[in-house]
Design an enzyme around this catalytic site. Structure first.
Site, short mmCIF file in Angstrom:
data_model
loop_
_atom_site.label_atom_id
_atom_site.label_comp_id
_atom_site.label_asym_id
_atom_site.label_seq_id
_atom_site.Cartn_x
_atom_site.Cartn_y
_atom_site.Cartn_z
CE LYS A 33 10.25 43.23 60.18
NZ LYS A 33 9.84 41.98 59.48
CB SER A 60 8.43 43.52 56.06
OG SER A 60 8.66 42.50 57.02
CB SER A 91 9.92 39.72 56.19
OG SER A 91 8.85 40.17 55.40
N1 GLN Z 1 6.57 40.17 51.49
C1 GLN Z 1 5.66 39.31 52.18
C2 GLN Z 1 4.38 40.07 52.48
O1 GLN Z 1 4.30 41.18 52.10
C3 GLN Z 1 6.29 38.77 53.42
C4 GLN Z 1 6.14 39.60 54.62
C5 GLN Z 1 6.82 39.04 55.82
O2 GLN Z 1 7.49 38.02 55.77
N2 GLN Z 1 6.64 39.72 56.92
O3 GLN Z 1 3.48 39.57 53.08
#
Ligand code: GLN
Length: 513
Positions: free
Chosen positions: A85, A160, A184
């Site tokens: 990532k 994400s 994410s």
């Molecule tokens: N969707 C969550 C957010 O927008 C989680 C993001 C993540 O785990 N990096 O914060």
């Protein structure tokens, strides 16, 4: 090598590739080339990668082949390629975090996770797409365009870390690294039919991971099987003196736990079904598959108990105070002076440092990032700190106590990973709250620092799309999520007559290119 031999290599799990490499049946260069070819074939449609490093990956593969030939494999996964990532620093490779503000930045050092991948001999195929600074649940907040779900290219791959999940689901990489601050790793796993693990907080080093929220961030494996996740977790996990929150104790034997679970026997395991994670807001097909997987576990000898975690209903609100607070201070370092983008305003004569900073941050950050900076700055400001941030920290403690009480009655807790299957691109883009609700079931684990896995639990009836089962365990008992996850994987394979991903459309023949 023929195309069919190539596709055979990309269809194998990391464990199968490792066995074939150990037996000398294939080489890391062949395996790596097969995946690079696959990326060339389908990534125009999927857009899982922001950067592909063919040359670097093949050089690392050649080195792996030399080690294998000399009988000196660096690790069980030596020579098995991986995608990372784009939130992890990689020496000599661009790292953008999905943001324009870091466009063109090449970090001078490797994150500990990346250094461990290199030391263990895993060739790095490239960097995967993500929501900007890991804020989002759909990868649509990437400044470089969204990733598409390999099951249906009109749908989101989760976020994400949608790029990592899509790369693995589309057979572009056998393994990937993700990060999970609120879900994410797990939510993209659920909506792409892959496996994702968020380790115990402190179980995998955060050194070189561009911080979203330091007290919540955790890196972990994105794979197609639970065993592969365990193999990868053992490579990247364990104490790192460069991360002050790293746990200084040996990792449990995760591979052994995954192998034990794969027998499909769960006798004596107490499974807690969390009353607050399910029901209202969850799609019918998601709940159907969840109930079926609980039935499968009971059939395998598990004992099911109903548990209540009353403060979980406040988890989302708590998270959206703590996360923006930490994120807004983390993002202050993008000041146009040290690295990344620098915009000098043309309409100002002799612009000051502040003018440059303002113009750079305005041009370099996307809307979601700006929204969270504003939220976080507000929550931390004098006069509001106690009412918002301070209060959220108290609720966070109550959520951790809910977990403690639940784990007195159950060895693991289970729930659907995400409330819905993959939604259509654009569907929730203009509605931040609808986007945030995707993480309803995953956020409590981040707030409490406990480990969690998402494993495929089947396809929802209404749309034929994958959905996931989440298994949570107490901090430092990561082996439990591997045991139970592997058992569900084995039991489900019997129900569906093979891996779920075999049912995804074949992108190479469907004209997706
Ligand atoms: N969707 C969550 C957010 O927008 C989680 C993001 C993540 O785990 N990096 O914060």
């Amino acid at each position: 090598m023929t195309t069919s031999e190539h596709s055979d290599l990309t269809r194998r799990t990391a464990a199968e590739l490792a066995d074939a490499l150990a037996a000398g049946e294939t080489s890391s260069q062949e395996v790596t080339r097969a995946h690079l070819d696959r990326i060339g074939e389908v990534d125009g449609a999927v857009h899982a990668f922001l950067h592909v490093d063919a040359e670097g990956a093949l050089a690392q593969a050649a080195a792996a082949d030399r080690r294998r030939a000399a009988g000196k494999a660096a690790s069980p996964l030596d020579g098995v390629p991986i995608a990372v990532k784009d939130v992890m620093t990689t020496a000599g490779l661009p790292t953008t975090c999905g943001s324009k503000i870091l466009e063109g930045w090449v970090p001078p050092y490797d994150a500990t996770v990346v250094a461990r991948l290199r030391a263990a001999g895993l060739p790095i195929l490239g960097k995967t797409n993500m929501d900007e600074f890991a804020m989002g649940s759909s990868t649509e907040h990437s400044a470089y365009g969204p990733t598409h779900n390999p099951w249906d290219l009109d749908r989101i791959p989760g976020g994400s870390g949608g790029g990592s999940a899509a790369a693995v689901a589309a057979f572009e990489a056998p393994l990937a690294i993700g990060t999970d601050t609120g879900g994410s790793i797990r939510q993209p796993g659920a909506v792409t039919g892959t496996v994702g693990v968020k380790p115990t907080y402190g179980g995998v080093s955060r050194y070189g991971l561009v911080a979203l929220a330091n007290s919540l961030d955790q890196a972990g494996p994105v794979t197609r099987t639970v065993l592969d996740a365990a193999l990868l977790h053992e490579v990247i996990g364990g104490h790192d003196p460069r991360d002050s929150t790293s746990i200084d104790q040996p990792l449990p034997d995760l591979v052994a736990a995954a192998r034990q679970g794969a027998t499909g026997d769960l006798s004596g395991v107490r499974i807690g079904v969390v009353e607050e994670l399910g029901g209202k807001g969850y799609q019918a097909g998601v709940l159907d598959r969840f109930r079926e997987s609980v039935d499968l576990m009971v059939g395998a000898g598990a004992e099911v108990v109903e548990v209540s975690c009353p403060h979980f209903v406040h988890a989302l609100a708590t998270y959206y105070l703590i996360l923006p607070a930490e994120a807004s201070s983390n993002l202050a370092k993008f000041d146009a002076m040290r690295y990344g983008l620098r915009v000098v305003p043309e309409d100002i004569e002799n612009p000051s440092a502040e003018d440059v900073m303002r113009a750079t941050r305005d041009a370099g950050f996307g809307d979601e990032v700006k929204r969270r900076i504003i939220l976080g700055t507000y929550a931390l400001s004098s006069g509001y700190y106690d009412a918002y941030y301070g209060q959220a920290q108290k609720v966070r403690t109550l959520i951790a106590r809910d977990f403690e009480a639940a784990f007195e009655r159950a060895d693991v807790l289970v729930s659907p990973t995400a409330p819905t299957t993959a939604f259509r691109l654009g569907e929730k883009l203009d509605d931040p709250l609808a986007m945030y609700l995707n993480d309803l079931a995953t956020i409590p684990a981040n707030l409490a620092g406990v480990p969690g896995i998402s494993v495929p639990s089947g396809l929802a009836d209404e749309d034929g799309l994958p959905t996931g089962l989440q298994v949570l365990a107490p901090a430092t008992a990561d082996e439990r999520v591997y045991r139970v996850g592997a058992a569900v994987e084995t039991l489900l394979r019997d129900v569906w007559g093979g891996p779920l991903l075999d049912r995804a459309p074949d992108l190479a023949t469907s004209g997706a290119r």
